[in-house]
Scaffold this motif. Structure first.
Motif, PDB file in Angstrom:
ATOM      1  N   PRO A   1      -4.121  14.151  -3.872  1.00 45.08           N
ATOM      2  CA  PRO A   1      -4.611  12.922  -3.237  1.00 45.08           C
ATOM      3  C   PRO A   1      -4.418  11.721  -4.155  1.00 45.08           C
ATOM      4  N   MET A   2      -3.670  10.733  -3.666  1.00 45.47           N
ATOM      5  CA  MET A   2      -3.488   9.524  -4.452  1.00 45.47           C
ATOM      6  C   MET A   2      -3.067   8.365  -3.566  1.00 45.47           C
ATOM      7  N   GLY A   3      -3.614   7.191  -3.842  1.00 44.27           N
ATOM      8  CA  GLY A   3      -3.185   5.965  -3.190  1.00 44.27           C
ATOM      9  C   GLY A   3      -2.971   4.915  -4.247  1.00 44.27           C
ATOM     10  N   ALA A   4      -2.246   3.856  -3.886  1.00 43.48           N
ATOM     11  CA  ALA A   4      -2.031   2.765  -4.834  1.00 43.48           C
ATOM     12  C   ALA A   4      -1.876   1.464  -4.074  1.00 43.48           C
ATOM     13  N   VAL A   5      -2.322   0.381  -4.707  1.00 44.01           N
ATOM     14  CA  VAL A   5      -2.071  -0.965  -4.196  1.00 44.01           C
ATOM     15  C   VAL A   5      -1.305  -1.710  -5.277  1.00 44.01           C
ATOM     16  N   VAL A   6      -0.138  -2.226  -4.930  1.00 50.33           N
ATOM     17  CA  VAL A   6       0.573  -3.115  -5.842  1.00 50.33           C
ATOM     18  C   VAL A   6       0.216  -4.533  -5.411  1.00 50.33           C
ATOM     19  N   ALA A   7      -0.332  -5.321  -6.332  1.00 48.33           N
ATOM     20  CA  ALA A   7      -0.791  -6.676  -6.016  1.00 48.33           C
ATOM     21  C   ALA A   7       0.017  -7.693  -6.807  1.00 48.33           C
ATOM     22  N   ALA A   8       0.566  -8.676  -6.101  1.00 51.32           N
ATOM     23  CA  ALA A   8       1.310  -9.749  -6.765  1.00 51.32           C
ATOM     24  C   ALA A   8       0.376 -10.485  -7.727  1.00 51.32           C
ATOM     25  N   PRO A   9       0.954 -11.158  -8.763  1.00 50.22           N
ATOM     26  CA  PRO A   9       0.110 -11.754  -9.812  1.00 50.22           C
ATOM     27  C   PRO A   9      -0.950 -12.714  -9.275  1.00 50.22           C
ATOM     28  N   HIS A  10      -0.598 -13.545  -8.259  1.00 53.84           N
ATOM     29  CA  HIS A  10      -1.595 -14.517  -7.801  1.00 53.84           C
ATOM     30  C   HIS A  10      -2.809 -13.848  -7.173  1.00 53.84           C
ATOM     31  N   VAL A  11      -2.636 -12.628  -6.651  1.00 56.85           N
ATOM     32  CA  VAL A  11      -3.790 -11.896  -6.119  1.00 56.85           C
ATOM     33  C   VAL A  11      -4.503 -11.188  -7.263  1.00 56.85           C
ATOM     34  N   ALA A  12      -3.724 -10.511  -8.111  1.00 63.61           N
ATOM     35  CA  ALA A  12      -4.312  -9.723  -9.204  1.00 63.61           C
ATOM     36  C   ALA A  12      -5.194 -10.590 -10.105  1.00 63.61           C
ATOM     37  N   GLU A  13      -4.763 -11.851 -10.303  1.00 68.93           N
ATOM     38  CA  GLU A  13      -5.518 -12.660 -11.277  1.00 68.93           C
ATOM     39  C   GLU A  13      -6.869 -13.137 -10.746  1.00 68.93           C
ATOM     40  N   THR A  14      -7.131 -12.943  -9.448  1.00 66.48           N
ATOM     41  CA  THR A  14      -8.449 -13.323  -8.921  1.00 66.48           C
ATOM     42  C   THR A  14      -9.453 -12.171  -9.012  1.00 66.48           C
ATOM     43  N   LEU A  15      -8.997 -10.987  -9.441  1.00 64.14           N
ATOM     44  CA  LEU A  15      -9.889  -9.832  -9.481  1.00 64.14           C
ATOM     45  C   LEU A  15     -10.592  -9.739 -10.830  1.00 64.14           C
ATOM     46  N   ARG A  16     -11.890  -9.464 -10.764  1.00 65.89           N
ATOM     47  CA  ARG A  16     -12.726  -9.434 -11.966  1.00 65.89           C
ATOM     48  C   ARG A  16     -13.331  -8.047 -12.148  1.00 65.89           C
ATOM     49  N   PRO A  17     -13.697  -7.687 -13.393  1.00 66.41           N
ATOM     50  CA  PRO A  17     -14.366  -6.400 -13.599  1.00 66.41           C
ATOM     51  C   PRO A  17     -15.560  -6.259 -12.651  1.00 66.41           C
TER      52      PRO A  17
ATOM     53  N   LEU B   1       0.836  -1.204   0.000  1.00 68.48           N
ATOM     54  CA  LEU B   1       0.000   0.000   0.000  1.00 68.48           C
ATOM     55  C   LEU B   1       0.865   1.246   0.000  1.00 68.48           C
ATOM     56  N   LEU B   2       0.565   2.170  -0.910  1.00 68.71           N
ATOM     57  CA  LEU B   2       1.290   3.440  -0.995  1.00 68.71           C
ATOM     58  C   LEU B   2       0.276   4.572  -1.035  1.00 68.71           C
ATOM     59  N   ALA B   3       0.669   5.707  -0.504  1.00 71.52           N
ATOM     60  CA  ALA B   3      -0.178   6.898  -0.635  1.00 71.52           C
ATOM     61  C   ALA B   3       0.654   8.118  -0.278  1.00 71.52           C
ATOM     62  N   LYS B   4       0.522   8.623   0.915  1.00 70.23           N
ATOM     63  CA  LYS B   4       1.002   9.947   1.333  1.00 70.23           C
ATOM     64  C   LYS B   4       1.892  10.690   0.325  1.00 70.23           C
ATOM     65  N   PRO B   5       3.176  10.347   0.135  1.00 76.15           N
ATOM     66  CA  PRO B   5       3.992  11.193  -0.747  1.00 76.15           C
ATOM     67  C   PRO B   5       3.745  10.926  -2.229  1.00 76.15           C
ATOM     68  N   LEU B   6       3.015   9.867  -2.552  1.00 77.50           N
ATOM     69  CA  LEU B   6       2.942   9.409  -3.943  1.00 77.50           C
ATOM     70  C   LEU B   6       2.461  10.496  -4.903  1.00 77.50           C
ATOM     71  N   GLY B   7       1.425  11.231  -4.524  1.00 75.78           N
ATOM     72  CA  GLY B   7       0.840  12.218  -5.437  1.00 75.78           C
ATOM     73  C   GLY B   7       1.466  13.595  -5.344  1.00 75.78           C
TER      74      GLY B   7
END
Ligand code: PLP
Length: 403
Positions: free
Chosen positions: A268-284, A258-264
């Motif tokens: 205001p901005m946040g980000a989640v970097v998700a490893a492939p095994h997590v990312a591939e379970t997410l659907r539209p 999880l990233l946010a505070k200085p990123l933007g």
């Protein structure tokens, strides 16, 4: 002209109020009108050295030409916002850059730290449901942790003051002492636990680094048992510790970052970097946000990330961090009111015997912005670009208040 009852801008000011009224109330904070480098000016022209940086947000300081250029580039295209129905170049470039620098995976952009935490909770449960079932849904967090004040993140922020007025909280949240290996071993039941969320260095909880040993133990247990490890580097990440990511110091890679505070760069901005095994379970449709990753914030974030990931920039943070470490260590020896100092890079907590609010106020009067992290810890999180001389001056001024 005679004074009117309402007064005018010229007739009222904090200085005049201080002269005229007995000091039984906390003085109002100054009104700031301009910033440059690590300095901000109030409406009366008084200059303050900023060791708060908008709560660890303004990593590049004030009036950064890098940020101005990144803003101008986007304004020149005419597209500040387009929504996630369409593609824009800055978000795609930023996402690529983030996974190259962090670990392989995919990125979700949002608008704040708490939103990044909420996304990580949903992603963890989505993944757990895909690999196991609804029973595997518990999110474990650490004592002293802070992940935000929205409903999911609040349940993972075990502070009575924050939680009590809003119960019932999100179910399936459990808090443990992550330094206690036995507690970790017994709580992380693979049938029930989806994820563990921790800050490698706890920020709001008083600048408390989690030991490398505890982070490694969490990684081992999570890997063995099929549980996600989520690192909240919203405050300690993006160069703050002198490494691009705090977890790199411990040699431990999370499944979600999880990233946010200085990123933007102050937007205001946040980000989640998700490893492939997590990312591939997410659907539209599993998650979304209207503003997340818009061209303006994404282009500024790209400029911030380029700057703070430069090895020379990180080396400078480490050099300045060593200066702070040395100076603060001397405070423990010289001032009985200073109990302990904790931190790394340009993220420091000075643990005081007494509440820090009066010290914060006196620092303000002495032209230094500093803030608390909990009641007894003075937090120092200056812009990462702070000049060594400015840093020394800020520490001198605080030191003058301690002696
Ligand atoms: C500030 C912070 C948050 C919350 O971020 P907001 O942008 O205020 O919602 C979450 N986690 C950590 C570690 C933070 O320091």
């Amino acid at each position: 002209m005679a004074d009117t009852v309402t007064g005018t801008a010229a007739q009222t000011s904090p200085a005049r109020a201080r002269d005229a009224l007995v000091g039984v109330y906390a003085p109002p904070p100054p009104l700031f009108v301009r910033g440059e480098g690590s300095w901000v000016w109030d409406e009366e022209g008084k200059r303050y050295l900023d060791l708060v940086a908008g709560i660890a947000v303004n990593a590049l300081g004030y009036a950064s030409p890098t940020i101005r250029r990144a803003v101008d580039e986007v304004l020149d295209t005419g597209i500040v916002h387009l929504s996630n129905l369409y593609r824009t170049a800055p978000a795609e470039a930023l996402a690529r850059q983030l996974v190259e620098l962090a670990f392989p995976g995919k990125v979700f952009f949002c608008n704040s730290g708490a939103e990044a935490g909420e996304a990580a909770i949903k992603f963890s449960r989505r993944w757990a449901r895909a690999v196991a079932g609804p029973e595997k849904h518990v999110i474990v967090s650490a004592e002293g942790g802070f992940h935000g004040r929205l409903f999911g993140t609040l349940a993972l922020t075990p502070r009575e003051k924050y939680q009590a007025p809003f119960r019932p909280l999100m179910p399936g949240a459990v808090t443990i002492d992550v330094e206690d290996a036995a507690a970790v071993d017994s709580t992380l039941d693979p049938d029930r636990v989806a994820a563990v969320m921790v800050e490698p260095i706890q920020g709001e909880g008083g600048i408390r680094p989690i030991s490398d040993g505890a982070l490694r133990h969490l990684r081992e247990v999570c890997t063995e048992r099929g549980i996600l490890l989520v690192f909240d580097e919203i405050q300690c990440g993006l160069g703050r510790t002198g490494s691009l990511f705090a977890h790199q110091d411990a040699g431990v890679t999370p499944d979600l970052l999880l990233l946010a505070k200085p990123l933007g760069g102050g937007l205001p901005m946040g980000a989640v970097v998700a490893a492939p095994h997590v990312a591939e379970t997410l659907r539209p449709g599993d998650h979304g946000t209207t503003f997340g990753g818009g061209p303006l914030v994404a282009n500024v974030a790209r400029a911030v990330l380029c700057t703070v990931s430069d090895p020379l920039f990180l080396e400078a943070v480490r050099t300045k961090g060593a200066l702070v470490r040395e100076r603060l260590a001397s405070w423990v020896e010289r001032f009985p009111g200073v109990v302990e100092v904790r931190g790394r890079g340009l993220m420091w907590g000075v643990v005081m015997a007494d509440p820090v609010a009066p010290l914060v106020q006196r620092a303000l009067e002495a032209g230094v912005l500093a803030c608390g992290a909990g009641s007894h810890v003075l937090r120092l999180v200056p812009p990462l670009t702070i000049l060594e001389d400015d840093l020394a001056e800020g520490l001198d001024r605080i030191e003058g208040l301690l002696s």
